[in-house]
Design an enzyme around this catalytic site. Structure first.
Site, PDB file in Angstrom:
ATOM      1  N   ASP A 285      32.398   4.923 -16.848  1.00 37.54           N
ATOM      2  CA  ASP A 285      31.538   6.215 -17.714  1.00 37.54           C
ATOM      3  C   ASP A 285      30.563   5.122 -18.509  1.00 37.54           C
ATOM      4  O   ASP A 285      30.670   3.847 -18.668  1.00 37.54           O
ATOM      5  CB  ASP A 285      32.640   6.820 -18.557  1.00 37.54           C
ATOM      6  CG  ASP A 285      31.873   8.086 -19.120  1.00 37.54           C
ATOM      7  OD1 ASP A 285      32.355   9.019 -19.284  1.00 37.54           O
ATOM      8  OD2 ASP A 285      30.622   8.277 -19.250  1.00 37.54           O
TER       9      ASP A 285
HETATM   10  C1  GLC Z   1      28.692  10.560 -20.796  1.00 38.73           C
HETATM   11  C2  GLC Z   1      29.909  11.374 -20.351  1.00 38.73           C
HETATM   12  C3  GLC Z   1      29.896  11.353 -18.921  1.00 38.73           C
HETATM   13  C4  GLC Z   1      28.427  11.483 -18.527  1.00 38.73           C
HETATM   14  C5  GLC Z   1      27.740  10.030 -18.534  1.00 38.73           C
HETATM   15  C6  GLC Z   1      26.456  10.006 -18.174  1.00 38.73           C
HETATM   16  O1  GLC Z   1      29.266   9.670 -22.034  1.00 38.73           O
HETATM   17  O2  GLC Z   1      31.276  10.712 -20.788  1.00 38.73           O
HETATM   18  O3  GLC Z   1      30.612  12.540 -18.587  1.00 38.73           O
HETATM   19  O4  GLC Z   1      28.462  11.761 -17.033  1.00 38.73           O
HETATM   20  O5  GLC Z   1      27.994   9.789 -20.053  1.00 38.73           O
HETATM   21  O6  GLC Z   1      25.736  10.820 -18.901  1.00 38.73           O
END
Ligand code: GLC
Length: 751
Positions: A285
């Site tokens: 993430d």
């Molecule tokens: C965010 C979220 C994730 C998302 C990623 C890209 O912090 O936790 O669900 O897909 O970053 O935006």
């Protein structure tokens, strides 16, 4: 394993329903061919080029920095670029100005629509129609891939039992079975049956794992998950999506029992790839690898990269840990080149499966795929079926009688907020609000006075005008709820009642004596104890997206009979949270309750009974999982079993007759629940194991039949083994988790 059928070159094959998109010659390769291509490419790559493939950066625009990094082979994926021309320019840098011409994969959070916005995922779950979720995902993929986005970070299948958590909006609710079914539908929708074809996107099942158990419903917080709970509740939807072929997974931010997911070998190596045999690609993430420093399990980025590589995280989203540290880790012998090669293989495999080596560019000559009539129609029907009728004293449907309607409240004309969280690419002027729709439906019989202009507003000065306008109305439609920003990532609430002065406004509207239909648009369950008494009817719409207005108009007039059912329990008050239907019975189950206002003064300590409930909230939620009303009524017969006994490797069918006992056609959700009465561990008092949404004409009876294999009665014991234990199981079929009516008893015996 994703078995790809080799397809002969046979010219263009139109993908049904994806009109106006040319399909590539059916050149999708078999797994064997893809692996051979990877071997060949890998053998040519330098360590720098390998590490570059493991780096994902967020950025928009054809910037000097991005061009420089691409030409240096430092970027494997770009997140958040959604301009087709820019995508092609950046891609051309990779295809023409690097040594090995490896395409970039462009990604975006397309969570519940790209331009055509569908209800937020928990609203889609409220339809109990996996085919609608699949269709919405297919449309999202068609729109987003037409600008070059070939990888979405969806579906989110985190089980959520705590409505304080902002991300309850993004999943499919509290139940592992319902979430599994919806997650698989989304994967199928995004990926189709051939990921190399245009109009598809790689799915990304997230957040692996246990994120919804964040302590206190506070985002990013620690989780404590004993193995049986992790196995029985939080892992199943991920297993279902892995086995459905989700091309990628994303790790979660949280730690489980002190182990951040970005370092969790058990999850990614033992379970995902070992037990489930999954061979996709794992992305971290956002900066979750780097955040292991904050977690206190990595001293620096060097440590963090080491932990993540060993855990099986293939691509580093925006933490610059791999790109800055992995080469040194390899030369120091801390991370083997074999591990790095495996990570690169997983990235290259995704790109080959997407057909990016053969078709790296977006065809910008095609007609726009945005807001196609069939897309808007699909969004309308999904919004209609996501709406849950919670109460109705008969005020609804309004019918086509010429009622004078007062439309009021902060969500009546919320072009931005109606779309809910994670709707980055939404264009608010394309949103059709209740005000927009009611102007057509009610014409000159409509009066609109907002009263409050946004959900958190505390200033009541505008409410007087609404109260005055009520005098001339036959019915008040009060649009309440939450702004989009009050749910979603990092947006948790310790109080989940209606924000601002909405409840006070409702009190003042009630004083007019006019019937009130309260419609709540929100990103989470809202506590409505007083509102449910003040309103003559309540309709709940999890932020319904682009077509929320027409959907509501169709429901209020009765053109559409509401059929949504709750995918998550609605607490009476936040103090009941976490609250969910599949609870354990405890040693002191509640048979009768003496509530706080019923207790005599100076009552004796044990006089109120010693069983499990809250003195000031009772035991049950205000509205339970699976609940939803209709403009008609339904009756369920006692369930019938094809056999009273089955072996631990057998199966039975469960049948139930459902009758529409009302005067209008309606759809209902028949739900199958089971209970393991005696087991080696205390088991939930009921668990959903099947459902079917059926439409019945007035007076019509239909038999629904479920197949229940013994394997669905298994659970994990304290030795982390999946077991099916002989014994008696209770079986219900009902239209909510209330499981009214007599249960059937099924005996499971050793084979
Ligand atoms: C965010 C979220 C994730 C998302 C990623 C890209 O912090 O936790 O669900 O897909 O970053 O935006």
């Amino acid at each position: 394993m994703i078995i790809k059928k080799f397809r002969k070159i046979c010219g263009l094959v139109a993908i049904a329903g994806l009109s106006a998109i040319t399909t590539f010659p059916a050149m999708s390769a078999t797994d064997a061919e893809i692996e051979a291509n990877i071997d060949r490419l890998l053998s040519q790559m330098t360590l720098d080029e390998k590490v570059g493939q493991l780096n994902q950066l967020s950025g928009t625009g054809y910037s000097d920095g991005m061009i420089r990094d691409i030409r240096a082979g430092k970027i494997g994926s770009i997140l958040n670029e959604v301009d087709a021309e820019t995508v092609n320019k950046l891609q051309r840098e990779a295809m023409e100005n690097t040594r090995l011409h490896i395409p970039i994969i462009f990604s975006r959070d397309v969570i519940h629509g790209f331009k055509t916005i569908f209800p937020i995922p928990i609203g889609q779950a409220a339809t109990w129609r996996p085919e609608m979720v699949e269709q919405g995902s297919r449309i999202s993929a068609r729109e987003a891939s037409s600008v070059g986005v070939r990888w979405t970070f969806s579906p989110m299948v985190d089980i959520a039992r705590d409505a304080r958590w902002g991300r309850v909006a993004e999943g499919y609710g509290e139940d592992p079975y319902l979430t599994s079914v919806m997650g698989v539908a989304a994967v199928r929708g995004y990926q189709g049956d051939d990921l190399s074809q245009p109009g598809t996107m790689a799915a990304c099942t997230k957040h692996f794992c246990g994120y919804g158990a964040s302590e206190g419903g506070r985002d990013y917080n620690t989780t404590w998950l004993p193995r049986p709970l992790l196995r029985d509740v939080y892992l199943p939807p991920f297993e279902a999506c892995a086995k459905a072929g989700s091309a990628t997974f994303m790790c979660s931010f949280n730690d489980i029992n002190g182990v951040p997911s970005s370092a969790n070998k058990f999850l990614f190596r033992d379970v995902l790839r070992g037990e489930w045999g999954w061979n996709g690609m794992v992305v971290s993430d956002w900066n979750s690898i780097g955040e292991m420093i904050n977690h206190g399990v990595a001293a620096d980025k060097h440590d963090a990269a080491d932990l993540a590589a060993h855990a099986g995280i293939d691509m580093d989203m925006q933490a610059y840990c791999y790109i800055d540290e992995l080469k040194q880790l390899v030369s120091d012998g801390k991370v083997s080149i074999e591990i790095v090669d495996e990570m690169v293989r997983n990235v290259l495999r995704l790109k080959y499966r997407l057909g990016l080596f053969d078709h790296p560019y977006v065809d910008t000559t095609l007609p726009s795929q945005m807001y196609l009539p069939e897309s808007l129609e699909a969004a309308l029907h999904t919004a209609e079926e996501s709406a849950v009728l919670l109460t109705n004293n008969g005020v609804l449907p309004l019918g086509d009688k010429k009622v004078k309607v007062l439309l009021t409240g902060p969500m009546a004309d919320a072009h931005h907020d109606q779309n809910g969280t994670w709707s980055f690419d939404m264009e608010k002027d394309k949103t059709i609000t209740p005000l927009d729709a009611f102007k057509k439906t009610f014409g000159k019989n409509l009066t609109y006075v907002p009263g409050l202009t946004y959900s958190r507003q505390k200033d009541l000065s505008g409410v007087d005008a609404a109260v005055e306008a009520a005098a001339k109305a036959d019915v008040i439609i009060f649009l309440a709820g939450e702004e989009a920003v009050l749910s979603g990532e990092a947006h948790c609430r310790a109080d989940i009642s209606l924000p601002g002065a909405q409840t006070e406004m409702l009190r003042r509207l009630k004083a007019t004596g006019k019937p009130i239909v309260t419609v709540v648009m929100a990103g989470r369950p809202i506590t409505l104890p007083e509102e449910s008494k003040l309103s003559d009817a309540i309709i709940f719409m999890f932020h319904p997206g682009t077509m929320g207005g027409p959907a509501l108009a169709n429901i209020l007039t009765g053109k559409v009979n509401p059929s949504g059912h709750l995918p998550i329990s609605f607490p009476r008050m936040v103090g009941q949270v976490p609250i969910y239907y599949s609870v354990k019975n405890t040693g002191r189950p509640t048979t009768e309750m003496m509530l706080i206002d019923e207790i005599p003064h100076e009552a004796g300590q044990t006089s109120t009974g010693c069983t499990t409930f809250w003195l000031d909230a009772g035991l049950d939620p205000l509205y339970c999982f699976g609940y939803g009303l209709s403009y008609t009524t339904f009756e369920y017969s006692a369930p019938r079993l094809s056999a009273e006994e089955m072996t631990t490797d057998g199966e039975v069918t469960v049948s139930c007759d459902v009758t529409n006992t009302g005067k209008v056609e309606g759809a209902d959700v028949a739900q199958l629940y089971v209970r393991d009465v005696v087991a080696s561990l205390a088991r939930p008092i009921k668990q959903l194991k099947g459902f079917e949404k059926i439409t019945l004409a007035p007076g019509e009876t239909r038999t629904v039949t479920f197949t229940l294999p013994a394997s669905m009665l298994s659970f994990y014991d304290l030795d982390d083994k999946s077991v099916i234990e002989p014994g008696d199981f209770q079986i219900w079929v009902d239209n909510s988790s209330a499981c009214r009516g007599k249960a059937a008893t099924l005996r499971v015996v050793e084979k």
